[in-house]
Every structure is written in C-alpha cells, then in structure tokens.
Design a protein around this motif. Structure first.
Motif, short mmCIF file in Angstrom:
data_model
loop_
_atom_site.label_atom_id
_atom_site.label_comp_id
_atom_site.label_asym_id
_atom_site.label_seq_id
_atom_site.Cartn_x
_atom_site.Cartn_y
_atom_site.Cartn_z
N LEU A 61 0.73 -1.06 0.11
CA LEU A 61 -0.13 0.07 0.04
C LEU A 61 0.95 1.28 -0.06
CD1 LEU A 61 -2.80 -1.06 2.58
CD2 LEU A 61 -2.83 -0.76 -0.21
N GLU A 62 2.21 1.12 -0.04
CA GLU A 62 2.98 2.30 0.00
C GLU A 62 2.81 3.17 -1.05
OE1 GLU A 62 7.71 3.02 0.77
OE2 GLU A 62 6.95 0.92 0.81
N ARG A 63 2.39 3.02 -2.36
CA ARG A 63 2.36 3.69 -3.23
C ARG A 63 0.73 4.10 -3.63
NH1 ARG A 63 5.79 0.31 -5.47
NH2 ARG A 63 4.37 -0.69 -6.85
N LEU A 64 -0.06 3.71 -2.67
CA LEU A 64 -1.44 4.03 -2.94
C LEU A 64 -1.69 5.65 -2.74
CD1 LEU A 64 -4.41 2.82 -2.74
CD2 LEU A 64 -4.24 3.23 -0.26
N LYS A 65 -2.52 6.06 -3.73
CA LYS A 65 -2.81 7.64 -3.84
C LYS A 65 -4.36 7.62 -3.28
CE LYS A 65 0.30 8.78 -7.63
NZ LYS A 65 0.29 9.67 -8.77
N LEU A 66 -4.45 8.36 -2.34
CA LEU A 66 -5.50 8.51 -1.36
C LEU A 66 -5.34 9.73 -0.80
CD1 LEU A 66 -8.28 6.79 -0.88
CD2 LEU A 66 -6.94 5.75 1.06
N VAL A 67 -6.70 10.30 -0.48
CA VAL A 67 -7.05 11.44 0.28
C VAL A 67 -8.04 10.83 1.27
CG1 VAL A 67 -7.75 13.69 0.57
CG2 VAL A 67 -6.51 13.11 -1.22
N LEU A 68 -7.72 10.77 2.55
CA LEU A 68 -8.59 10.68 3.56
C LEU A 68 -8.71 11.67 4.55
CD1 LEU A 68 -6.87 9.15 6.50
CD2 LEU A 68 -6.12 7.65 4.72
N GLU A 69 -9.89 11.53 5.31
CA GLU A 69 -10.18 12.50 6.41
C GLU A 69 -10.16 11.65 7.69
OE1 GLU A 69 -13.14 15.97 6.63
OE2 GLU A 69 -14.26 14.18 7.31
N LEU A 70 -9.06 12.17 8.56
CA LEU A 70 -9.05 11.57 9.72
C LEU A 70 -9.81 12.38 10.84
CD1 LEU A 70 -7.83 9.15 11.73
CD2 LEU A 70 -5.99 10.94 11.79
N GLU A 71 -10.85 11.62 11.56
CA GLU A 71 -11.72 12.44 12.69
C GLU A 71 -11.23 11.93 13.87
OE1 GLU A 71 -16.24 12.72 12.40
OE2 GLU A 71 -15.90 11.08 13.79
N LEU A 72 -10.72 12.63 14.75
CA LEU A 72 -10.03 12.11 15.94
C LEU A 72 -11.00 12.78 16.85
CD1 LEU A 72 -6.46 12.73 15.69
CD2 LEU A 72 -7.76 10.76 15.40
N ARG A 73 -12.04 11.78 17.63
CA ARG A 73 -12.90 12.29 18.48
C ARG A 73 -12.46 12.22 20.07
NH1 ARG A 73 -15.20 8.09 16.00
NH2 ARG A 73 -15.35 7.04 17.97
N GLY A 74 -12.34 13.41 20.59
CA GLY A 74 -11.86 13.50 22.19
C GLY A 74 -12.82 13.88 23.02
N ARG A 75 -12.53 14.35 24.43
CA ARG A 75 -13.54 14.80 25.24
C ARG A 75 -14.24 16.03 24.80
NH1 ARG A 75 -9.14 15.30 29.33
NH2 ARG A 75 -8.13 12.96 29.17
N GLY A 76 -15.47 15.89 24.09
CA GLY A 76 -16.50 16.67 23.58
C GLY A 76 -15.78 17.61 22.49
N ASP A 77 -14.72 17.11 21.86
CA ASP A 77 -14.43 17.88 20.67
C ASP A 77 -13.66 17.05 19.63
OD1 ASP A 77 -11.49 19.64 19.88
OD2 ASP A 77 -10.99 17.82 20.80
#
Length: 127
Positions: free
Chosen positions: A24-40
């Motif tokens: 997967l090293e050359r995989l071209k991809l845009v991803l959105e990472l959603e990090l859910r914390g304490r109320g944010d």
C-alpha cells in the motif's frame, strides 16, 4: 495535544502501516481522519503517499476514518496491522467510503497478514 504533535503522530502511524503493508506504500488516496476527544472533534486531511497532513476538512477525501483520540494515540504509537484490524472489527475505528476502495485495502492487509503468518510458521518449523 498540540496540532504539531498530532501531525507527527499521524505521520508515525502512516509510516508504521506502510512498513507493515508495503503493497500500500504507493496508494494514492486522500482521507479524512476524525479524532474524537472529550467533547471535541479534530479533523485532519491526510494525502497519501506523502503523507501530507493538514488540519482541515477534507472535502476531497475518498475515505473517512473515525477514531476515538485515546485509541488513535495508542494505535499510532504501538499498533500493528493486527491491532488496527481488531479495532475495526470491534467498532472502535470506523471507515466510510467507496466499497471498492475499502475492500481493496482490506484485501491487501489480509494478504499481508497471511504472508506474515506463513513466514512465522516456516521459521518455527525449520528451527
């Protein structure tokens, strides 16, 4: 945690994943990472194969990953592909996007895990 620290942690997670799944090293991809914390919720746009990471809404993302902040910190630092797979299976990490992209990634990861298991068995049986 400061944004710079989070970006470094995301880079570490991507590097670890690429090391374990070189296909997967050359995989071209845009991803959105959603990090859910304490109320944010923090949103990051991660462009691969870089990674190029920005703290932004990724309107052009093909895949969206949603992870509790505490789980992400642990997975990024010490997680193997097995830990990531288990997090997906238990629902701690969720991915959404086109089914064919998600299936492709899942298939490549499963094949890599199978190769890793086979190597370990060969080493044990020849020792």
């Amino acid at each position: 945690m400061a944004t710079a620290d989070t970006k470094a942690l995301i880079e570490e997670a991507v590097a670890n994943f690429k090391r374990e799944v070189p296909a997967l090293e050359r995989l071209k991809l845009v991803l959105e990472l959603e990090l859910r914390g304490r109320g944010d919720i923090q949103l990051f746009r991660v462009e691969l194969p870089g990674p190029k990471i920005t703290k932004d809404i990724a309107s052009d993302a093909k895949v969206r990953l949603s992870v509790p902040r505490s789980h992400f910190n642990e997975l990024a630092r010490e997680g193997t592909i097995r830990h990531w797979r288990e997090a997906f299976e238990t629902g701690h990490v969720r991915a959404t996007g086109p089914a064919e992209i998600l299936r492709l990634i899942q298939s490549v990861v499963e094949k890599q895990e199978e190769r890793t298991r086979t190597r370990k068995l060969r080493v044990r049986s020849s020792g």
